[in-house]
Design an enzyme around this catalytic site. Sequence first.
Site, PDB file in Angstrom:
ATOM      1  N   GLU A 109       0.837  -1.202   0.000  1.00 36.78           N
ATOM      2  CA  GLU A 109       0.000   0.000   0.000  1.00 36.78           C
ATOM      3  C   GLU A 109       0.867   1.246   0.000  1.00 36.78           C
ATOM      4  OE1 GLU A 109      -3.204   0.305   2.710  1.00 36.78           O
ATOM      5  OE2 GLU A 109      -3.665  -1.828   2.613  1.00 36.78           O
ATOM      6  N   CYS A 132       3.143   8.637   1.176  1.00 33.96           N
ATOM      7  CA  CYS A 132       3.643   7.731   2.206  1.00 33.96           C
ATOM      8  C   CYS A 132       3.980   6.409   1.526  1.00 33.96           C
ATOM      9  CB  CYS A 132       2.555   7.552   3.272  1.00 33.96           C
ATOM     10  SG  CYS A 132       2.982   6.374   4.565  1.00 33.96           S
ATOM     11  N   CYS A 136       5.504  -6.655   7.841  1.00 30.57           N
ATOM     12  CA  CYS A 136       6.478  -6.146   8.811  1.00 30.57           C
ATOM     13  C   CYS A 136       6.701  -7.211   9.876  1.00 30.57           C
ATOM     14  CB  CYS A 136       5.941  -4.871   9.460  1.00 30.57           C
ATOM     15  SG  CYS A 136       7.121  -4.067  10.577  1.00 30.57           S
ATOM     16  N   CYS A 143       4.080  -4.711  16.171  1.00 32.06           N
ATOM     17  CA  CYS A 143       3.600  -3.710  17.131  1.00 32.06           C
ATOM     18  C   CYS A 143       2.101  -3.932  17.337  1.00 32.06           C
ATOM     19  CB  CYS A 143       3.865  -2.297  16.605  1.00 32.06           C
ATOM     20  SG  CYS A 143       5.621  -1.944  16.388  1.00 32.06           S
ATOM     21  N   CYS A 199      -0.589  -1.751  15.445  1.00 30.35           N
ATOM     22  CA  CYS A 199      -0.422  -1.509  14.007  1.00 30.35           C
ATOM     23  C   CYS A 199      -0.953  -2.673  13.187  1.00 30.35           C
ATOM     24  CB  CYS A 199       1.060  -1.274  13.704  1.00 30.35           C
ATOM     25  SG  CYS A 199       1.402  -0.999  11.959  1.00 30.35           S
ATOM     26  N   CYS A 256      -2.199   6.072   9.299  1.00 23.78           N
ATOM     27  CA  CYS A 256      -1.043   5.453   9.948  1.00 23.78           C
ATOM     28  C   CYS A 256      -1.478   4.190  10.679  1.00 23.78           C
ATOM     29  CB  CYS A 256      -0.435   6.382  10.978  1.00 23.78           C
ATOM     30  SG  CYS A 256      -0.030   8.004  10.385  1.00 23.78           S
TER      31      CYS A 256
HETATM   32  N1  SAH Z   1       8.326   0.796  11.217  1.00 30.94           N
HETATM   33  C1  SAH Z   1       8.477   2.216  11.167  1.00 30.94           C
HETATM   34  C2  SAH Z   1       7.761   2.798   9.999  1.00 30.94           C
HETATM   35  C3  SAH Z   1       6.258   2.661  10.049  1.00 30.94           C
HETATM   36  S1  SAH Z   1       5.764   4.226  10.337  1.00 30.94           S
HETATM   37  C4  SAH Z   1       8.089   2.810  12.496  1.00 30.94           C
HETATM   38  O1  SAH Z   1       7.645   2.070  13.358  1.00 30.94           O
HETATM   39  O2  SAH Z   1       8.279   3.985  12.715  1.00 30.94           O
HETATM   40  C5  SAH Z   1       4.226   4.143  10.806  1.00 30.94           C
HETATM   41  C6  SAH Z   1       3.926   5.244  11.786  1.00 30.94           C
HETATM   42  O3  SAH Z   1       2.564   5.116  12.115  1.00 30.94           O
HETATM   43  C7  SAH Z   1       4.707   5.058  13.075  1.00 30.94           C
HETATM   44  O4  SAH Z   1       4.938   6.227  13.771  1.00 30.94           O
HETATM   45  C8  SAH Z   1       3.753   4.185  13.817  1.00 30.94           C
HETATM   46  O5  SAH Z   1       4.053   4.149  15.142  1.00 30.94           O
HETATM   47  C9  SAH Z   1       2.441   4.857  13.480  1.00 30.94           C
HETATM   48  N2  SAH Z   1       1.289   4.004  13.737  1.00 30.94           N
HETATM   49  C10 SAH Z   1       1.247   2.651  13.772  1.00 30.94           C
HETATM   50  N3  SAH Z   1       0.012   2.217  14.074  1.00 30.94           N
HETATM   51  C11 SAH Z   1      -0.748   3.314  14.222  1.00 30.94           C
HETATM   52  C12 SAH Z   1      -2.133   3.528  14.521  1.00 30.94           C
HETATM   53  N4  SAH Z   1      -2.951   2.508  14.727  1.00 30.94           N
HETATM   54  N5  SAH Z   1      -2.574   4.797  14.593  1.00 30.94           N
HETATM   55  C13 SAH Z   1      -1.746   5.836  14.347  1.00 30.94           C
HETATM   56  N6  SAH Z   1      -0.448   5.710  14.061  1.00 30.94           N
HETATM   57  C14 SAH Z   1       0.052   4.460  14.001  1.00 30.94           C
END
Ligand code: SAH
Length: 334
Positions: free
Chosen positions: A82, A96, A103, A107, A110, A327
């Site tokens: 995506e 983006c 991944c 997390c 996410c 995000c």
């Molecule tokens: N792996 C990297 C790049 C992914 S960035 C990282 O972790 O930074 C994705 C961004 O979106 C990160 O800041 C992540 O923490 C954020 N993110 C992940 N899940 C999210 C959610 N459910 N709501 C808002 N932001 C989220």
Amino acid sequence: MNLSKLSEILKTEPKYRFVQVNQAVFQDYISSWDEVSSLPKSLREQLAAVCPLEIKAEVYKNKNRHQSEKALITLADGEVIETVLIRQKEQRNTVCVSSQVGCALACQFCATGSFGFRRNLSAEEIIEQVVFWQRYLKTAGPEEKVANIVFMGMGEPFLNYPEFIKAVKFINNPETMNIGSRRLSVSTAGITEGIKRLAGEKLQINLAISLHAANDSLRATLMPIAKKYPLRDILAAVDSYINKTGRRVMFEYLMIKEVNDNEKDALELIRLMKKPLYLVNLIPYNPTGRFTPSTKERIEKFKKILEDNGVAVTVRLSFGADITAACGQLRGKR
Ligand code: SAH
């Protein structure tokens, strides 16, 4: 799109052909070799056969709101990634991009994490996402183009460092896409080796760290990778990055109701974040099924505690939740 055989084909051609081809693909954003009338027809046919320019993508947008659009791109091996276009103001388009298919970090907040890790993207597959939106914007008007790129899509860019940095340099190169490195941002879950390597590049790319918790034990419940990279090591890597580059670093902090948005979390965060060139970016949590977002009031209160204690803080505007393009919601699904 597959340009891996490009040098082979152009090997017997005069040098200026390379310039013409680069300009056509990465500045004029052509979709078909037929559009490059400066190339001989036989060469165009050869290129069309061996270096397809087609990008297989489906675009999703909300009929009523046009702030963000997402594209699902199907790669040559059938994997799907995506990429998101965020239209802020005129000529302030941000793209983006994903750096991996899926991944490995899992997390808890996410959606990409629940999808698991499939493979790294090649630099070309990262670049292709930007090319896709450039072609797309070209149809919207002559002035429309990609202004900013954030490496914040699916995947962890620093676990795919070589292809990530190759893509950055290509995007940055005046002979190809020519997007200034200050317009690029990369976000990492805190892979310290990547932070150190980036500090050694002569690039003015922006660095963001996904922090999300002010202590290791809470952080580890949200981000399993925190067990491998404790906050102390991450902040030490960031400090040496700042020393070396003089650039500010953004710390992303998701606001999850009653998980990390209490007053005591704010106070703990202050102790870590009250430093020059540190900037905290509070991110409203986009629902992915597991947690509840903090209320607006709670985010404002949290922000005020940080502000009152001398921490630089902003709240991220979030777009795209209506098409699961926000995000943390990217999972390569229709
Ligand atoms: N792996 C990297 C790049 C992914 S960035 C990282 O972790 O930074 C994705 C961004 O979106 C990160 O800041 C992540 O923490 C954020 N993110 C992940 N899940 C999210 C959610 N459910 N709501 C808002 N932001 C989220």
